[in-house]
Design a protein around this motif. Structure first.
Motif, PDB file in Angstrom:
ATOM      1  N   VAL A  41      -2.005  31.642 -13.390  1.00  0.00           N
ATOM      2  CA  VAL A  41      -2.181  32.052 -11.987  1.00  0.00           C
ATOM      3  C   VAL A  41      -3.230  31.172 -11.326  1.00  0.00           C
ATOM      4  CG1 VAL A  41      -3.034  33.904 -10.487  1.00  0.00           C
ATOM      5  CG2 VAL A  41      -1.436  34.435 -12.318  1.00  0.00           C
ATOM      6  N   ALA A  59      -2.283  34.223  -1.798  1.00  0.00           N
ATOM      7  CA  ALA A  59      -1.333  35.236  -2.273  1.00  0.00           C
ATOM      8  C   ALA A  59      -1.271  35.238  -3.802  1.00  0.00           C
ATOM      9  CB  ALA A  59       0.048  34.990  -1.675  1.00  0.00           C
ATOM     10  N   LEU A  60      -1.252  34.068  -4.407  1.00  0.00           N
ATOM     11  CA  LEU A  60      -1.242  33.990  -5.875  1.00  0.00           C
ATOM     12  C   LEU A  60      -2.506  34.609  -6.461  1.00  0.00           C
ATOM     13  CD1 LEU A  60       0.157  30.373  -6.356  1.00  0.00           C
ATOM     14  CD2 LEU A  60       1.245  32.482  -7.155  1.00  0.00           C
ATOM     15  N   LYS A  62      -4.442  36.877  -5.065  1.00  0.00           N
ATOM     16  CA  LYS A  62      -4.414  38.336  -4.879  1.00  0.00           C
ATOM     17  C   LYS A  62      -3.523  38.994  -5.929  1.00  0.00           C
ATOM     18  CE  LYS A  62      -5.627  38.685  -0.045  1.00  0.00           C
ATOM     19  NZ  LYS A  62      -5.235  39.035   1.314  1.00  0.00           N
ATOM     20  N   GLY A  63      -2.381  38.354  -6.224  1.00  0.00           N
ATOM     21  CA  GLY A  63      -1.512  38.861  -7.288  1.00  0.00           C
ATOM     22  C   GLY A  63      -2.218  38.835  -8.632  1.00  0.00           C
ATOM     23  N   ALA A  66      -4.571  41.681  -8.860  1.00  0.00           N
ATOM     24  CA  ALA A  66      -3.876  42.944  -9.124  1.00  0.00           C
ATOM     25  C   ALA A  66      -3.414  43.023 -10.575  1.00  0.00           C
ATOM     26  CB  ALA A  66      -2.692  43.093  -8.186  1.00  0.00           C
ATOM     27  N   SER A  67      -2.951  41.901 -11.133  1.00  0.00           N
ATOM     28  CA  SER A  67      -2.466  41.888 -12.514  1.00  0.00           C
ATOM     29  C   SER A  67      -3.605  41.956 -13.531  1.00  0.00           C
ATOM     30  CB  SER A  67      -1.649  40.626 -12.779  1.00  0.00           C
ATOM     31  OG  SER A  67      -0.493  40.607 -11.981  1.00  0.00           O
TER      32      SER A  67
END
Length: 196
Positions: A41, A59-60, A62-63, A66-67
């Motif tokens: 990521v 966006a990456l 933020k993902g 979250a992950s």
């Protein structure tokens, strides 16, 4: 009796077909692709940022946040990206997220401190330009300046601007005292001159 035998053979045949259908192995369900590692990521976000795809990089990250909710890396990277783009409010927010995960992180603390100072400096410069820095706001700014001087071990937060020699000769040649020229220059060039 013939019909009873025929019915029992049909029943046996139906049972055999039913059992054969149950014994056939099912096709395995398609596997979901494995979630990317945090390193992947971060690498993808870095590549997107270098390619100028800033929104995709955010966006990456933020993902990734979250992950991997306990890792500071995505939040710290977002804070650094926002800081580099001069988006100090967002930089502070992301750095605070990183500090929730790693309270002693020096980079995150630095981003919060410097971003806060830059926002404060801009606000003070705007107020100074509008001549609205007075009263309790002025005294609070002076107290903060004293605290900053003590923290960094400097007598003066913003050193006075040095004038080129030619400019000094012109001021002296025109009959204006050098101190008056310096004071006039300091009031426009140095918004913190009153805080020294």
């Amino acid at each position: 009796m013939k019909s009873a035998t025929r019915l029992s053979r049909i029943a046996c045949l139906a049972s055999a077909l039913l059992l054969a259908a149950c014994a056939t192995p099912e096709q395995p369900a398609p596997k979901n692709p494995a979630a990317p590692t945090l390193a992947q990521v971060m690498s993808d976000a870095d590549a997107a940022a270098r390619a100028g795809q800033y929104e995709r990089a955010i966006a990456l990250l933020k993902g990734g946040g979250a992950s991997y909710p306990t890792d500071k890396a995505p939040w710290l990277q977002m804070a650094q990206m926002k800081f580099d783009r001069g988006q100090y409010g967002d930089a502070i927010g992301h750095a605070l997220e990183a500090l929730e995960r790693a309270p002693d992180d020096k980079v995150a603390n630095s981003i919060v401190a410097v971003s806060g100072l830059r926002l404060s400096g801009k606000a003070l410069a705007d107020l100074s330009r509008q001549n609205n820095l007075n009263g309790s706001l002025r005294s609070e700014a002076q107290e903060l300046a004293k605290l900053l001087r003590l923290s960094i071990g400097e007598e003066v937060l913003v050193p006075p601007a040095r004038r080129p020699v030619a400019a000094g000769k012109r001021a002296a040649g025109s009959g204006a005292p050098a101190a008056a020229a310096k004071g006039a220059q300091g009031s426009t060039a140095d918004p913190f001159s009153g805080l020294k």
